[in-house]
Motif scaffolding. Sequence first.
Motif, PDB file in Angstrom:
ATOM      1  N   TYR A 174      -3.033 -71.475 -26.750  1.00  0.00           N
ATOM      2  CA  TYR A 174      -2.970 -69.905 -26.187  1.00  0.00           C
ATOM      3  C   TYR A 174      -4.579 -69.372 -26.350  1.00  0.00           C
ATOM      4  O   TYR A 174      -5.162 -69.870 -27.258  1.00  0.00           O
ATOM      5  CB  TYR A 174      -1.957 -69.058 -26.537  1.00  0.00           C
ATOM      6  N   ALA A 175      -4.606 -68.471 -25.474  1.00  0.00           N
ATOM      7  CA  ALA A 175      -6.200 -67.593 -25.687  1.00  0.00           C
ATOM      8  C   ALA A 175      -5.528 -66.228 -25.189  1.00  0.00           C
ATOM      9  O   ALA A 175      -4.924 -66.122 -24.203  1.00  0.00           O
ATOM     10  CB  ALA A 175      -7.205 -68.254 -24.558  1.00  0.00           C
ATOM     11  N   ALA A 176      -6.398 -65.315 -25.883  1.00  0.00           N
ATOM     12  CA  ALA A 176      -6.222 -63.981 -25.510  1.00  0.00           C
ATOM     13  C   ALA A 176      -7.299 -63.060 -25.809  1.00  0.00           C
ATOM     14  O   ALA A 176      -8.386 -63.753 -26.451  1.00  0.00           O
ATOM     15  CB  ALA A 176      -5.095 -63.383 -26.314  1.00  0.00           C
ATOM     16  N   GLY A 177      -7.520 -61.874 -25.234  1.00  0.00           N
ATOM     17  CA  GLY A 177      -8.732 -61.272 -25.496  1.00  0.00           C
ATOM     18  C   GLY A 177      -9.986 -61.563 -24.462  1.00  0.00           C
ATOM     19  O   GLY A 177      -9.737 -62.025 -23.572  1.00  0.00           O
ATOM     20  N   ASP A 178     -11.059 -61.161 -25.240  1.00  0.00           N
ATOM     21  CA  ASP A 178     -12.303 -61.360 -24.200  1.00  0.00           C
ATOM     22  C   ASP A 178     -12.311 -62.496 -23.660  1.00  0.00           C
ATOM     23  O   ASP A 178     -13.369 -62.945 -22.574  1.00  0.00           O
ATOM     24  CB  ASP A 178     -13.643 -60.939 -24.945  1.00  0.00           C
ATOM     25  N   VAL A 179     -12.261 -63.905 -24.190  1.00  0.00           N
ATOM     26  CA  VAL A 179     -12.197 -65.098 -24.048  1.00  0.00           C
ATOM     27  C   VAL A 179     -11.320 -65.713 -23.171  1.00  0.00           C
ATOM     28  O   VAL A 179     -11.675 -66.758 -22.376  1.00  0.00           O
ATOM     29  CB  VAL A 179     -12.390 -66.137 -25.074  1.00  0.00           C
ATOM     30  N   ALA A 180     -10.254 -65.075 -22.600  1.00  0.00           N
ATOM     31  CA  ALA A 180      -9.197 -65.402 -21.743  1.00  0.00           C
ATOM     32  C   ALA A 180      -9.238 -65.069 -20.378  1.00  0.00           C
ATOM     33  O   ALA A 180      -9.649 -64.041 -20.136  1.00  0.00           O
ATOM     34  CB  ALA A 180      -7.834 -65.050 -22.215  1.00  0.00           C
ATOM     35  N   ALA A 181      -9.333 -65.865 -19.226  1.00  0.00           N
ATOM     36  CA  ALA A 181      -9.417 -65.660 -17.890  1.00  0.00           C
ATOM     37  C   ALA A 181      -7.814 -65.822 -17.398  1.00  0.00           C
ATOM     38  O   ALA A 181      -7.561 -67.134 -17.339  1.00  0.00           O
ATOM     39  CB  ALA A 181     -10.254 -66.513 -17.477  1.00  0.00           C
ATOM     40  N   ALA A 182      -7.158 -64.947 -17.109  1.00  0.00           N
ATOM     41  CA  ALA A 182      -5.754 -65.000 -16.655  1.00  0.00           C
ATOM     42  C   ALA A 182      -5.551 -64.773 -15.179  1.00  0.00           C
ATOM     43  O   ALA A 182      -6.193 -63.857 -14.575  1.00  0.00           O
ATOM     44  CB  ALA A 182      -4.756 -64.170 -17.503  1.00  0.00           C
ATOM     45  N   ARG A 183      -4.726 -65.384 -14.478  1.00  0.00           N
ATOM     46  CA  ARG A 183      -4.431 -65.059 -12.951  1.00  0.00           C
ATOM     47  C   ARG A 183      -3.828 -63.816 -13.034  1.00  0.00           C
ATOM     48  O   ARG A 183      -2.744 -63.477 -13.929  1.00  0.00           O
ATOM     49  CB  ARG A 183      -3.523 -66.375 -12.326  1.00  0.00           C
ATOM     50  N   HIS A 184      -4.151 -62.836 -12.242  1.00  0.00           N
ATOM     51  CA  HIS A 184      -3.437 -61.508 -12.127  1.00  0.00           C
ATOM     52  C   HIS A 184      -2.854 -61.402 -10.851  1.00  0.00           C
ATOM     53  O   HIS A 184      -3.455 -61.358  -9.935  1.00  0.00           O
ATOM     54  CB  HIS A 184      -4.505 -60.356 -12.381  1.00  0.00           C
ATOM     55  N   PRO A 185      -1.645 -61.298 -10.875  1.00  0.00           N
ATOM     56  CA  PRO A 185      -0.774 -60.894  -9.647  1.00  0.00           C
ATOM     57  C   PRO A 185      -1.203 -59.698  -8.820  1.00  0.00           C
ATOM     58  O   PRO A 185      -0.906 -59.888  -7.595  1.00  0.00           O
ATOM     59  CB  PRO A 185       0.584 -60.827  -9.827  1.00  0.00           C
ATOM     60  N   LEU A 186      -1.801 -58.553  -9.639  1.00  0.00           N
ATOM     61  CA  LEU A 186      -2.093 -57.347  -8.572  1.00  0.00           C
ATOM     62  C   LEU A 186      -3.493 -57.714  -7.739  1.00  0.00           C
ATOM     63  O   LEU A 186      -3.521 -56.899  -7.103  1.00  0.00           O
ATOM     64  CB  LEU A 186      -2.653 -56.426  -9.621  1.00  0.00           C
ATOM     65  N   PHE A 187      -4.159 -58.530  -8.213  1.00  0.00           N
ATOM     66  CA  PHE A 187      -5.492 -58.672  -7.528  1.00  0.00           C
ATOM     67  C   PHE A 187      -5.664 -60.160  -6.859  1.00  0.00           C
ATOM     68  O   PHE A 187      -6.707 -60.932  -7.056  1.00  0.00           O
ATOM     69  CB  PHE A 187      -6.599 -58.727  -8.408  1.00  0.00           C
ATOM     70  N   GLY A 188      -4.684 -60.183  -5.986  1.00  0.00           N
ATOM     71  CA  GLY A 188      -4.402 -61.864  -5.345  1.00  0.00           C
ATOM     72  C   GLY A 188      -4.513 -62.947  -6.190  1.00  0.00           C
ATOM     73  O   GLY A 188      -4.902 -64.062  -5.424  1.00  0.00           O
ATOM     74  N   GLY A 189      -4.109 -62.935  -7.359  1.00  0.00           N
ATOM     75  CA  GLY A 189      -3.868 -64.116  -8.159  1.00  0.00           C
ATOM     76  C   GLY A 189      -5.317 -64.576  -8.687  1.00  0.00           C
ATOM     77  O   GLY A 189      -5.596 -65.597  -9.345  1.00  0.00           O
ATOM     78  N   ASP A 190      -6.458 -63.751  -8.494  1.00  0.00           N
ATOM     79  CA  ASP A 190      -7.588 -64.210  -9.085  1.00  0.00           C
ATOM     80  C   ASP A 190      -7.683 -64.041 -10.444  1.00  0.00           C
ATOM     81  O   ASP A 190      -6.953 -63.457 -11.261  1.00  0.00           O
ATOM     82  CB  ASP A 190      -8.745 -63.130  -8.481  1.00  0.00           C
ATOM     83  N   ARG A 191      -8.394 -64.948 -11.169  1.00  0.00           N
ATOM     84  CA  ARG A 191      -8.489 -64.973 -12.429  1.00  0.00           C
ATOM     85  C   ARG A 191      -9.410 -63.690 -13.037  1.00  0.00           C
ATOM     86  O   ARG A 191     -10.422 -63.700 -12.442  1.00  0.00           O
ATOM     87  CB  ARG A 191      -9.105 -66.226 -12.993  1.00  0.00           C
ATOM     88  N   LEU A 192      -8.871 -63.003 -13.768  1.00  0.00           N
ATOM     89  CA  LEU A 192      -9.783 -61.993 -14.535  1.00  0.00           C
ATOM     90  C   LEU A 192     -10.087 -62.215 -15.854  1.00  0.00           C
ATOM     91  O   LEU A 192      -9.017 -62.369 -16.717  1.00  0.00           O
ATOM     92  CB  LEU A 192      -8.884 -60.723 -14.374  1.00  0.00           C
ATOM     93  N   ARG A 193     -11.351 -62.037 -16.416  1.00  0.00           N
ATOM     94  CA  ARG A 193     -11.608 -62.047 -17.673  1.00  0.00           C
ATOM     95  C   ARG A 193     -12.115 -60.651 -17.962  1.00  0.00           C
ATOM     96  O   ARG A 193     -13.049 -60.202 -17.716  1.00  0.00           O
ATOM     97  CB  ARG A 193     -12.562 -63.053 -17.936  1.00  0.00           C
ATOM     98  N   VAL A 194     -11.251 -60.065 -19.047  1.00  0.00           N
ATOM     99  CA  VAL A 194     -11.454 -58.463 -19.075  1.00  0.00           C
ATOM    100  C   VAL A 194     -11.993 -58.296 -20.541  1.00  0.00           C
ATOM    101  O   VAL A 194     -11.371 -58.604 -21.556  1.00  0.00           O
ATOM    102  CB  VAL A 194     -10.394 -57.707 -18.932  1.00  0.00           C
TER     103      VAL A 194
END
Length: 421
Positions: free
Chosen positions: A285-305
């Motif tokens: 698994y990956a979490a935090g700054d390094v993770a790029a997850a698909r976000h359903p609120l933004f059209g399924g784009d991968r967001l890295r926050v």
Amino acid sequence: MVDADQTFVIVGGGLAGAKAAETLRAEGFTGRVILIGDERDHPYERPPLSKGYLLGKEPRDSVFVHEPAWYAQADVELHLGQFAVAVERSQKAVRLGDGTLVRYDKLLLATGAEPRRLDIPGTGLAGVHHLRRLAHAERLRGVLASLGRDNGHLVIAGAGWIGLEAAAAAREYGAEVTVVEPQAAPLYGVLGPEVGQIFTDLHAEHGVRFHFGARLTEIVGQDGMVLAARTDDGEEHPAHDVLAAIGAAPRTALAESAGLDLVDAARGGGIAVDASLRTSDPDIYAAGDVAAARHPLFGGDRLRVEHWANALNGGPAAARAMLGREVSYERVPYFFSDQYDVGLEYSGWAPPGSYDQVVLRGDAAKREFIAFWLADGRVLAGMNVNVWDVTGPVQKLIAARTRVDADALADPSVPLDSLAG
């Protein structure tokens, strides 16, 4: 089913990793929890490094996620000052720099990000700084205090959040500050030109000089010390110190060498994960700054926050997923900033080009307002500036994805809660 004999390994000694370890124990996991961090300090939070701690208003101990004794009490095995150099997926083991193999049943990569480096002559001089780690902040605190006493000059490359927070801190110490930024406004990639101008004015009122539309090309020095910083349009700025604040890059080397799926750097980079923060390997698994997850609120784009709230919430979400819980990480991105007497909270995601309207609610001249970024009448992001207790309604508007009347959105007499539908 999670077996008590299982070993869960966390690589990354930051907020995401520490909160994941805490959550594993809080959720009743009784197996081994091993946390590997390449810094010798216990896991700490990064926002104070450019805010209260940098300003000398918060003590060093305040930055740590847990008291040092907590890890032993929670039976979390710490490997601090240890570099993880490889993930041996065939053996389900993490190889450390000293050759030690740490075996895992489930692995969490919370390796964070690292500051981007200036690729120009002069970066080896003693007065060139970055601000990402506790050691960086400790050094920079002393530098800013010295510059303030001696009327010294700090040049900052980059007008993002770190650059502006550092500029505010430097001015509070009394240092002279010049910010060099290739875009036409600060925070352009987040706020766009409309709201970015408000921060230009804020910092200019406090004596910060901006040099927009330019990049540093050379740091000039003598006897190992900084004397000036030159830009690509021929300007030269006097400088005793230079801070590189040109963003951060996800630390994906471990994932890449292990053959995990990554996101292209042009789309933000990072380790590709699904909604449960699982990588292309079902046990990693990956979490935090390094993770790029698909976000359903933004059209399924991968967001890295790259912000505090993502580490705070992403680490626990990944921990629950590792335990077999049903997890869908759909939190609205959130961060906060403090600059002089201005505090703000930003929710959502609206890079330039994604929105077609900016709506202001309140008094921007007094810096007491909420800004909204809309596309086709739907709120993509909102930022409250010196207006408090509205994050919930703002995030509700973003999550609702319904069209909102712009005039009502701009009218402070209309309750935000009534607009979400």
